[in-house]
Design a protein around this motif. Structure first.
Motif, PDB file in Angstrom:
ATOM      1  N   ASN A 276       0.806  -1.218   0.000  1.00  0.00           N
ATOM      2  CA  ASN A 276       0.000   0.000   0.000  1.00  0.00           C
ATOM      3  C   ASN A 276       0.831   1.257   0.000  1.00  0.00           C
ATOM      4  OD1 ASN A 276      -2.578  -1.031  -0.044  1.00  0.00           O
ATOM      5  ND2 ASN A 276      -2.556  -1.451   2.141  1.00  0.00           N
ATOM      6  N   THR A 277       2.112   1.122   0.248  1.00  0.00           N
ATOM      7  CA  THR A 277       2.962   2.308   0.276  1.00  0.00           C
ATOM      8  C   THR A 277       3.148   2.806  -1.137  1.00  0.00           C
ATOM      9  OG1 THR A 277       4.091   1.478   2.204  1.00  0.00           O
ATOM     10  CG2 THR A 277       5.212   3.177   0.976  1.00  0.00           C
TER      11      THR A 277
ATOM     12  N   GLU B  89       2.418  -3.197  11.500  1.00  0.00           N
ATOM     13  CA  GLU B  89       3.434  -4.059  12.096  1.00  0.00           C
ATOM     14  C   GLU B  89       4.573  -3.232  12.668  1.00  0.00           C
ATOM     15  OE1 GLU B  89       4.353  -6.559   8.831  1.00  0.00           O
ATOM     16  OE2 GLU B  89       2.645  -7.877   9.149  1.00  0.00           O
ATOM     17  N   GLU B  90       4.897  -2.152  11.979  1.00  0.00           N
ATOM     18  CA  GLU B  90       5.950  -1.290  12.506  1.00  0.00           C
ATOM     19  C   GLU B  90       5.561  -0.688  13.833  1.00  0.00           C
ATOM     20  OE1 GLU B  90       6.897   1.723   9.675  1.00  0.00           O
ATOM     21  OE2 GLU B  90       8.306   0.435   8.603  1.00  0.00           O
ATOM     22  N   ARG B  91       4.284  -0.323  13.936  1.00  0.00           N
ATOM     23  CA  ARG B  91       3.877   0.341  15.161  1.00  0.00           C
ATOM     24  C   ARG B  91       3.830  -0.599  16.351  1.00  0.00           C
ATOM     25  NH1 ARG B  91       1.107   3.640  11.409  1.00  0.00           N
ATOM     26  NH2 ARG B  91      -0.655   2.230  11.208  1.00  0.00           N
ATOM     27  N   VAL B  92       3.635  -1.896  16.119  1.00  0.00           N
ATOM     28  CA  VAL B  92       3.627  -2.816  17.269  1.00  0.00           C
ATOM     29  C   VAL B  92       4.975  -3.494  17.453  1.00  0.00           C
ATOM     30  CG1 VAL B  92       1.184  -3.273  17.024  1.00  0.00           C
ATOM     31  CG2 VAL B  92       2.790  -4.802  15.945  1.00  0.00           C
ATOM     32  N   SER B  93       5.965  -3.118  16.659  1.00  0.00           N
ATOM     33  CA  SER B  93       7.220  -3.859  16.694  1.00  0.00           C
ATOM     34  C   SER B  93       8.084  -3.420  17.871  1.00  0.00           C
ATOM     35  CB  SER B  93       7.992  -3.633  15.406  1.00  0.00           C
ATOM     36  OG  SER B  93       8.403  -2.298  15.349  1.00  0.00           O
ATOM     37  N   ASP B  94       9.050  -4.274  18.175  1.00  0.00           N
ATOM     38  CA  ASP B  94       9.979  -3.967  19.262  1.00  0.00           C
ATOM     39  C   ASP B  94      11.292  -3.436  18.766  1.00  0.00           C
ATOM     40  OD1 ASP B  94       8.791  -7.045  20.536  1.00  0.00           O
ATOM     41  OD2 ASP B  94       8.159  -5.037  21.134  1.00  0.00           O
ATOM     42  N   ALA B  95      11.687  -3.844  17.574  1.00  0.00           N
ATOM     43  CA  ALA B  95      12.980  -3.401  17.047  1.00  0.00           C
ATOM     44  C   ALA B  95      12.895  -3.388  15.541  1.00  0.00           C
ATOM     45  CB  ALA B  95      14.100  -4.330  17.501  1.00  0.00           C
ATOM     46  N   ALA B  96      13.738  -2.563  14.933  1.00  0.00           N
ATOM     47  CA  ALA B  96      13.783  -2.494  13.473  1.00  0.00           C
ATOM     48  C   ALA B  96      15.229  -2.631  13.021  1.00  0.00           C
ATOM     49  CB  ALA B  96      13.202  -1.165  12.985  1.00  0.00           C
ATOM     50  N   LEU B  97      15.402  -3.357  11.931  1.00  0.00           N
ATOM     51  CA  LEU B  97      16.743  -3.632  11.417  1.00  0.00           C
ATOM     52  C   LEU B  97      16.755  -3.332   9.952  1.00  0.00           C
ATOM     53  CD1 LEU B  97      17.432  -7.252  12.525  1.00  0.00           C
ATOM     54  CD2 LEU B  97      19.053  -5.418  12.815  1.00  0.00           C
ATOM     55  N   CYS B  98      17.909  -2.961   9.440  1.00  0.00           N
ATOM     56  CA  CYS B  98      17.961  -2.819   7.994  1.00  0.00           C
ATOM     57  C   CYS B  98      19.282  -3.355   7.488  1.00  0.00           C
ATOM     58  CB  CYS B  98      17.802  -1.358   7.606  1.00  0.00           C
ATOM     59  SG  CYS B  98      17.963  -1.142   5.864  1.00  0.00           S
ATOM     60  N   VAL B  99      19.230  -4.103   6.419  1.00  0.00           N
ATOM     61  CA  VAL B  99      20.431  -4.655   5.814  1.00  0.00           C
ATOM     62  C   VAL B  99      20.486  -4.155   4.390  1.00  0.00           C
ATOM     63  CG1 VAL B  99      21.513  -6.780   5.044  1.00  0.00           C
ATOM     64  CG2 VAL B  99      20.344  -6.709   7.229  1.00  0.00           C
TER      65      VAL B  99
ATOM     66  N   PHE C  53      13.680  -5.075   8.206  1.00  0.00           N
ATOM     67  CA  PHE C  53      13.057  -6.120   9.014  1.00  0.00           C
ATOM     68  C   PHE C  53      12.532  -5.496  10.287  1.00  0.00           C
ATOM     69  CE2 PHE C  53      14.737  -9.713   6.692  1.00  0.00           C
ATOM     70  CZ  PHE C  53      15.837  -9.154   6.063  1.00  0.00           C
ATOM     71  N   VAL C  54      11.684  -6.247  10.920  1.00  0.00           N
ATOM     72  CA  VAL C  54      11.104  -5.763  12.160  1.00  0.00           C
ATOM     73  C   VAL C  54      10.963  -6.961  13.078  1.00  0.00           C
ATOM     74  CG1 VAL C  54       8.619  -5.644  12.600  1.00  0.00           C
ATOM     75  CG2 VAL C  54       9.837  -3.606  11.976  1.00  0.00           C
ATOM     76  N   VAL C  55      11.141  -6.737  14.365  1.00  0.00           N
ATOM     77  CA  VAL C  55      11.063  -7.841  15.316  1.00  0.00           C
ATOM     78  C   VAL C  55       9.858  -7.631  16.203  1.00  0.00           C
ATOM     79  CG1 VAL C  55      12.199  -8.934  17.264  1.00  0.00           C
ATOM     80  CG2 VAL C  55      13.538  -8.174  15.325  1.00  0.00           C
ATOM     81  N   ILE C  56       8.993  -8.611  16.232  1.00  0.00           N
ATOM     82  CA  ILE C  56       7.841  -8.563  17.130  1.00  0.00           C
ATOM     83  C   ILE C  56       7.946  -9.792  18.025  1.00  0.00           C
ATOM     84  CG2 ILE C  56       5.340  -8.530  17.314  1.00  0.00           C
ATOM     85  CD1 ILE C  56       5.149  -7.384  14.597  1.00  0.00           C
ATOM     86  N   GLY C  57       8.172  -9.555  19.303  1.00  0.00           N
ATOM     87  CA  GLY C  57       8.349 -10.685  20.208  1.00  0.00           C
ATOM     88  C   GLY C  57       9.647 -11.386  19.866  1.00  0.00           C
ATOM     89  N   ASP C  58       9.544 -12.632  19.427  1.00  0.00           N
ATOM     90  CA  ASP C  58      10.768 -13.307  19.007  1.00  0.00           C
ATOM     91  C   ASP C  58      10.706 -13.685  17.533  1.00  0.00           C
ATOM     92  OD1 ASP C  58       9.888 -16.622  20.218  1.00  0.00           O
ATOM     93  OD2 ASP C  58       8.768 -15.056  19.162  1.00  0.00           O
ATOM     94  N   LYS C  59       9.801 -13.071  16.797  1.00  0.00           N
ATOM     95  CA  LYS C  59       9.668 -13.375  15.380  1.00  0.00           C
ATOM     96  C   LYS C  59      10.256 -12.247  14.566  1.00  0.00           C
ATOM     97  CE  LYS C  59       6.744 -16.889  15.910  1.00  0.00           C
ATOM     98  NZ  LYS C  59       7.023 -18.243  15.590  1.00  0.00           N
ATOM     99  N   LEU C  60      10.855 -12.645  13.459  1.00  0.00           N
ATOM    100  CA  LEU C  60      11.456 -11.675  12.568  1.00  0.00           C
ATOM    101  C   LEU C  60      10.566 -11.541  11.342  1.00  0.00           C
ATOM    102  CD1 LEU C  60      14.164 -10.139  12.097  1.00  0.00           C
ATOM    103  CD2 LEU C  60      14.845 -12.072  10.729  1.00  0.00           C
ATOM    104  N   LEU C  61      10.195 -10.325  11.011  1.00  0.00           N
ATOM    105  CA  LEU C  61       9.329 -10.099   9.860  1.00  0.00           C
ATOM    106  C   LEU C  61      10.067  -9.266   8.835  1.00  0.00           C
ATOM    107  CD1 LEU C  61       7.220 -10.728  12.127  1.00  0.00           C
ATOM    108  CD2 LEU C  61       5.741  -9.123  11.014  1.00  0.00           C
ATOM    109  N   MET C  62       9.966  -9.659   7.591  1.00  0.00           N
ATOM    110  CA  MET C  62      10.593  -8.871   6.539  1.00  0.00           C
ATOM    111  C   MET C  62       9.545  -7.964   5.916  1.00  0.00           C
ATOM    112  SD  MET C  62      13.118  -9.957   3.570  1.00  0.00           S
ATOM    113  CE  MET C  62      12.212 -10.846   2.391  1.00  0.00           C
ATOM    114  N   ASP C  63       9.991  -6.777   5.550  1.00  0.00           N
ATOM    115  CA  ASP C  63       9.138  -5.840   4.831  1.00  0.00           C
ATOM    116  C   ASP C  63       7.853  -5.571   5.616  1.00  0.00           C
ATOM    117  OD1 ASP C  63       7.985  -5.617   1.374  1.00  0.00           O
ATOM    118  OD2 ASP C  63       8.319  -4.138   2.936  1.00  0.00           O
ATOM    119  N   PRO C  64       7.964  -4.852   6.711  1.00  0.00           N
ATOM    120  CA  PRO C  64       6.798  -4.653   7.575  1.00  0.00           C
ATOM    121  C   PRO C  64       5.795  -3.676   6.983  1.00  0.00           C
ATOM    122  CG  PRO C  64       8.645  -3.386   8.379  1.00  0.00           C
ATOM    123  CD  PRO C  64       9.157  -4.175   7.232  1.00  0.00           C
ATOM    124  N   THR C  65       4.550  -3.864   7.347  1.00  0.00           N
ATOM    125  CA  THR C  65       3.540  -2.860   7.008  1.00  0.00           C
ATOM    126  C   THR C  65       3.501  -1.833   8.134  1.00  0.00           C
ATOM    127  OG1 THR C  65       1.776  -3.994   8.141  1.00  0.00           O
ATOM    128  CG2 THR C  65       2.157  -4.594   5.856  1.00  0.00           C
ATOM    129  N   GLY C  66       2.724  -0.794   7.934  1.00  0.00           N
ATOM    130  CA  GLY C  66       2.677   0.286   8.903  1.00  0.00           C
ATOM    131  C   GLY C  66       2.253  -0.188  10.277  1.00  0.00           C
TER     132      GLY C  66
END
Lengths: 300, 326
Positions: free
Chosen positions: A73-74, A243-253, A228-241
């Motif tokens: 949607n972006t 997911e970003e707002r509920v995430s705990d950490a953000a990473l970029c490679v 990437f974004v980390v929610i709990g102990d799961k790693l998510l690639m290409d987060p939506t908005g």
């Protein structure tokens, strides 16, 4: 109240629980797997060209190429412009405009302005490594191209960095600089050109209205970020908005076309283990073929 | 979209008098007057047939030639994060419009960008406000954006039922991707569609049309509408006097439409009211009526398109939802 409405309410009121319910089954709310990117499309039919009246001046202003990118949607619009810069230092920069049109969370004074500045800086660095700055110099120490990519975010649903990087690269590939021919180049008797002494306000080059050249990019040097974004102990690639707002950490490679690692960045947030970092890097390398194909398809 | 029941009835009767031919791929082609209008799931497109008949006005000193309007493409619901959104293409002018709200007032500044305006001041406990912020890509149009924002917010304040949204603000953000003339018309139509998409209560639809009054030298080689760029000032007597609906600059970068005599109208078609009327330049008395009639007719046409497009969209959304839950 049926299931769907209850789900919508849960999503609004308790987003963490809503996403946790999906993640416990290794799924995401839009049905993707954890390591999949959204469907991305580039529209290159947008050619905004505003020719300035001058053709003989020291600088030539045009909007040279544009791309509309829809990643999930972006939606963002990237425009390339270039101007001649005195003192012959070629440069390439990216300016990110994230106005309140793109999201209800972006208002004046919100932190998104800072995010946008950080992302713009990162994309500028990526572009400087990708664009062949030496070839952008027109006359050494006198005149050079300064290329600028304006990215306007029309709809923001997550993953600003990836989308901006992709849009900027695609716009650069699409953009065409006018071919320049020097004006009154005097010659010696043996036909070697005399280096033209730069006078103030004196036109140096004529820009051709018909012939155009591509912006020189270093071969195999295109860099793409992968967020990437980390929610709990799961790693998510290409987060939506959301997911970003509920995430705990953000990473970029950031990886380049050959699969070489260029940059890893993690700005604060929760602690991430080594294994997760390795996962990110290998996932990013796995995505390379996909985005190279996207950038190169129907690239006339 | 929330429109009063009697207004809805009027809309239905208006649409029923158009002849419609369904084509194979689900697009509906309709003829409304002399224009052809087709609508599919991607949006609604209207292509105005060139109205080349010269109308002889017995009272006027000379004949006035109407020039066809550029094609109009509309699509609602393009931005997922906004409460309502629309995309409008009027010829080469492309406009995105997003509506955020109604939301609590005081939850942020009045927007950023070069143009922002609100004619209603601060939201009170009786009524809310509508703000409009126009952002245009590129340096050339900066001076227009502020004025346009103020004008559009004043129009929308008249149309939206603000007393139903006390202490709230409805923010309308417009991104003008490309402006090649008639930005006002494109913006107002986009704002109307976006507000409908957001479900904001309005008294009526609002549609707009710009009418340029100028002299045209008809190009014998081309059969289609005459080039606006070949127009000269009204005082030049060689050309034919023409009213050009939604004039466009044929070459990007040319500012011809900014020097034309322009009449802008925004109307509420079903209540039969003019919300905004603006004339820039000089028009002879005899020609004012003719030009404004054409403008209103065009605006009514656009409103009919918008309303039938929205109704189709609602219908297909309801069908999809009932199919989903079935």
């Amino acid at each position: 109240m049926n299931e769907r409405e209850r789900g919508k309410m849960l999503r609004r009121v308790f987003p963490e629980q809503y996403y946790a319910a999906f993640l416990s089954r290794d799924l995401r709310s839009d049905g993707r797997a954890l390591d999949r990117t959204v469907q991305t499309s580039l529209r290159r039919k947008w050619s905004l060209s505003r020719a300035d009246s001058s053709g003989d001046g020291d600088g030539v202003h045009q909007s040279l190429g544009s791309v509309l990118l829809k990643a999930g949607n972006t939606m963002m619009l990237a425009l390339v412009s270039a101007s001649g810069v005195a003192a012959g230092v070629a440069s390439c920069e990216c300016v990110l405009d994230m106005g309140p049109i793109c999201s209800p969370y972006v208002l004046r004074g919100s932190s998104h302005a800072l995010d946008a500045a950080v992302v713009a800086r990162q994309v500028s660095e990526m572009l400087c490594s990708t664009v062949d700055l030496e070839q952008l110099v027109i006359i050494k120490d006198v005149l050079a191209w300064s290329v600028r990519v304006d990215v306007h975010v029309i709809n923001y649903d997550g993953n600003l960095l990836d989308a901006t990087g992709l849009a900027a690269l695609a716009a650069l590939q699409r953009a065409r600089l006018p071919e320049l021919t020097p004006l009154h180049a005097p010659h010696n008797d043996d036909d070697t050109p005399i280096p033209h002494p730069p006078g103030i306000g004196q036109p140096l080059m004529r820009a051709s209205a018909e012939r155009q050249v591509r912006i020189p990019l270093r071969s195999k040097a295109r860099i793409m970020p992968c967020s990437f974004v980390v929610i709990g102990d799961k790693l998510l690639m290409d987060p939506t908005g959301e997911e970003e707002r509920v995430s705990d950490a953000a990473l970029c490679v950031q990886v380049d076309e050959t699969g070489a690692l260029c940059k890893v960045s993690k700005y604060g947030g929760a602690v991430v283990s080594d294994e997760m970092l390795q996962e990110c890097i290998s996932a990013a390398c796995g995505e390379v073929n996909g985005w190279v194909k996207l950038l190169d398809e129907d690239d006339a | 979209m929330i429109i009063d029941a009697h207004v809805a009835a009027v809309l239905v009767s208006h649409i029923c008098c158009a002849r419609s031919l369904a084509s194979g791929d689900g697009r509906i082609k309709t003829k409304l007057g002399a224009s052809e209008y087709s609508m599919g799931k991607y949006g609604a497109l209207i292509v105005d047939a060139a109205d080349a008949t010269v109308e002889q006005d017995s009272e006027a000193a000379e004949a006035i030639v109407p020039v066809a309007s550029p094609s109009l493409f509309v699509r609602a619901g393009v931005l997922s994060e906004a409460s309502g959104s629309a995309y409008v293409e009027l010829g080469n002018t492309q406009v995105f419009c997003a509506v955020h709200g109604p939301r609590a007032a005081g939850s942020g500044g009045s927007g950023q960008g070069f143009g922002s305006g609100s004619m209603s001041g601060q939201p009170s406990s009786q009524r809310g406000i509508v703000t409009c912020d126009v952002r245009s890509l590129g340096e050339g149009m900066v001076d227009n954006a502020g004025a346009l924002a103020v004008v559009v917010s004043s129009i929308l304040s008249a149309v939206v039922r603000l007393e139903q949204y006390p202490k709230s603000r409805i923010d309308v953000y417009v991104l003008m991707v490309n402006d090649s003339g008639s930005a006002f018309a494109a913006t107002v139509n986009a704002a109307c569609l976006a507000l409908c998409d957001a479900g904001v209560a309005m008294r009526d639809l609002v549609s707009a049309c710009s009418m340029g009054v100028t002299r045209v030298r008809p190009d014998p080689a081309s059969e289609s509408a005459m080039e606006v760029d070949k127009c000269d000032d009204q005082d030049d007597h060689d050309g034919v006097l023409a009213v050009v609906a939604n004039p466009q600059n044929s070459r990007p970068g040319s500012r011809k439409t900014q020097r034309m005599t322009l009449m802008d109208f925004a109307i509420m078609p079903n209540l039969g009211r003019v919300v905004y009327a603006h004339l820039r330049g000089q028009v002879e008395f005899n020609h004012v009526e003719k030009a404004s009639e054409k403008a209103m007719a065009q605006a009514r046409l656009v409103a009919a398109i918008l309303s039938s497009y929205m109704r189709e969209r609602e219908k297909s959304a309801l069908d999809a939802m009932s199919a989903g839950t079935a």
